[in-house]
Design a protein around this motif. Structure first.
Motif, PDB file in Angstrom:
ATOM      1  N   GLN A  21       0.846  -1.330  -0.061  1.00 25.39           N
ATOM      2  CA  GLN A  21      -0.070   0.060   0.055  1.00 25.39           C
ATOM      3  C   GLN A  21       0.729   1.264  -0.108  1.00 25.39           C
ATOM      4  O   GLN A  21       0.497   2.253  -0.565  1.00 25.39           O
ATOM      5  CB  GLN A  21      -0.824   0.021   1.214  1.00 25.39           C
ATOM      6  N   GLY A  96     -15.301  -2.413   0.636  1.00 22.68           N
ATOM      7  CA  GLY A  96     -15.447  -1.935   2.094  1.00 22.68           C
ATOM      8  C   GLY A  96     -16.057  -3.231   2.976  1.00 22.68           C
ATOM      9  O   GLY A  96     -15.375  -4.396   2.806  1.00 22.68           O
ATOM     10  N   ASN A  97     -17.260  -3.118   3.399  1.00 20.89           N
ATOM     11  CA  ASN A  97     -18.110  -3.990   4.185  1.00 20.89           C
ATOM     12  C   ASN A  97     -19.016  -4.810   3.372  1.00 20.89           C
ATOM     13  O   ASN A  97     -19.657  -5.552   3.435  1.00 20.89           O
ATOM     14  CB  ASN A  97     -18.530  -3.467   5.407  1.00 20.89           C
ATOM     15  N   VAL A 127     -12.537 -10.760   3.500  1.00 18.76           N
ATOM     16  CA  VAL A 127     -13.429  -9.360   3.714  1.00 18.76           C
ATOM     17  C   VAL A 127     -12.914  -8.679   4.742  1.00 18.76           C
ATOM     18  O   VAL A 127     -12.306  -7.378   4.843  1.00 18.76           O
ATOM     19  CB  VAL A 127     -14.734  -9.667   3.631  1.00 18.76           C
ATOM     20  N   ASP A 130      -9.552  -6.952   4.572  1.00 25.23           N
ATOM     21  CA  ASP A 130      -9.490  -5.912   3.343  1.00 25.23           C
ATOM     22  C   ASP A 130      -8.588  -6.620   2.104  1.00 25.23           C
ATOM     23  O   ASP A 130      -7.930  -5.607   1.496  1.00 25.23           O
ATOM     24  CB  ASP A 130      -9.194  -4.553   3.872  1.00 25.23           C
ATOM     25  N   HIS A 131      -8.497  -7.912   1.874  1.00 21.36           N
ATOM     26  CA  HIS A 131      -7.444  -8.193   0.945  1.00 21.36           C
ATOM     27  C   HIS A 131      -7.945  -7.772  -0.501  1.00 21.36           C
ATOM     28  O   HIS A 131      -7.071  -7.674  -1.179  1.00 21.36           O
ATOM     29  CB  HIS A 131      -7.700  -9.759   1.145  1.00 21.36           C
ATOM     30  N   ASN A 132      -9.270  -7.624  -0.625  1.00 17.08           N
ATOM     31  CA  ASN A 132      -9.694  -7.000  -2.041  1.00 17.08           C
ATOM     32  C   ASN A 132      -9.118  -5.641  -2.336  1.00 17.08           C
ATOM     33  O   ASN A 132      -9.419  -4.936  -3.292  1.00 17.08           O
ATOM     34  CB  ASN A 132     -11.245  -7.071  -2.122  1.00 17.08           C
ATOM     35  N   LYS A 133      -8.563  -4.912  -1.244  1.00 16.47           N
ATOM     36  CA  LYS A 133      -8.027  -3.820  -1.343  1.00 16.47           C
ATOM     37  C   LYS A 133      -6.765  -3.771  -2.531  1.00 16.47           C
ATOM     38  O   LYS A 133      -6.343  -2.717  -3.117  1.00 16.47           O
ATOM     39  CB  LYS A 133      -7.477  -3.059  -0.251  1.00 16.47           C
TER      40      LYS A 133
END
Length: 167
Positions: A21, A96-97, A127, A130-133
């Protein structure tokens, strides 16, 4: 959410996640990807290729899914889908959520309740952490100018994120 969920995260995965990041090229790549890939478009595609699981459609699976969701916390908003596939596979798409979990029909057909709960829990782990970031597959398929070092870091993180999700 269970208070100790973040303690289950593999420390090395978290370190790599933060390192990625901070990479200056990643923010530009992610910004570009977010303009082309959104939750609504993914949902439309999913509704055309999978079946949304409801209480009336497959009550046992729906109840199992709700039990798993209740365990990790009420702030998550997601739906469960089953897609016709001959091999065992599961995935999650989250922003997000909000999320959608997809199970292959082979999992639903062949796995027992405990095995399916593990698969659902694994996807919920992605989820929660936040791995999908950092959508590694999208980044590597869309961006030809990524350095070898960054690609290697993305692959390392992707593998370690599976350990965190398993926990």
């Amino acid at each position: 959410m269970l208070p100790y969920i973040q303690d289950l995260r593999f420390p090395y995965e978290k370190k790599l996640f933060l390192q990625i990041q901070k990479d200056p090229s990643i923010s530009g790549i992610l910004s570009s990807l977010s303009k082309r890939h959104d939750f609504t478009a993914r949902k439309r595609h999913l509704l055309g290729s999978a079946v949304k699981i409801t209480k009336s459609l497959i009550p046992e699976l729906y109840t199992l899914y709700q039990t798993c969701l209740d365990l990790v916390g009420e702030q998550l908003e997601g739906e469960l889908y089953v897609q016709q596939q001959g091999e065992y596979n599961a995935s999650v798409y989250a922003i997000g959520n909000r999320f959608d979990i997809v199970l292959s029909s082979s999992i639903v057909k062949d796995f027992n309740q405990e095995e399916m709960a593990f698969v659902i829990g694994h996807e919920l782990g992605h989820v929660l952490f936040d791995h999908n970031k950092i959508p590694v597959r999208l980044i590597l398929s869309d961006c030809e100018q990524i350095s070898y070092e960054l690609a290697n870091l993305l692959f390392q993180w992707s593998r370690t994120s599976e350990i965190s999700a398993d926990r």
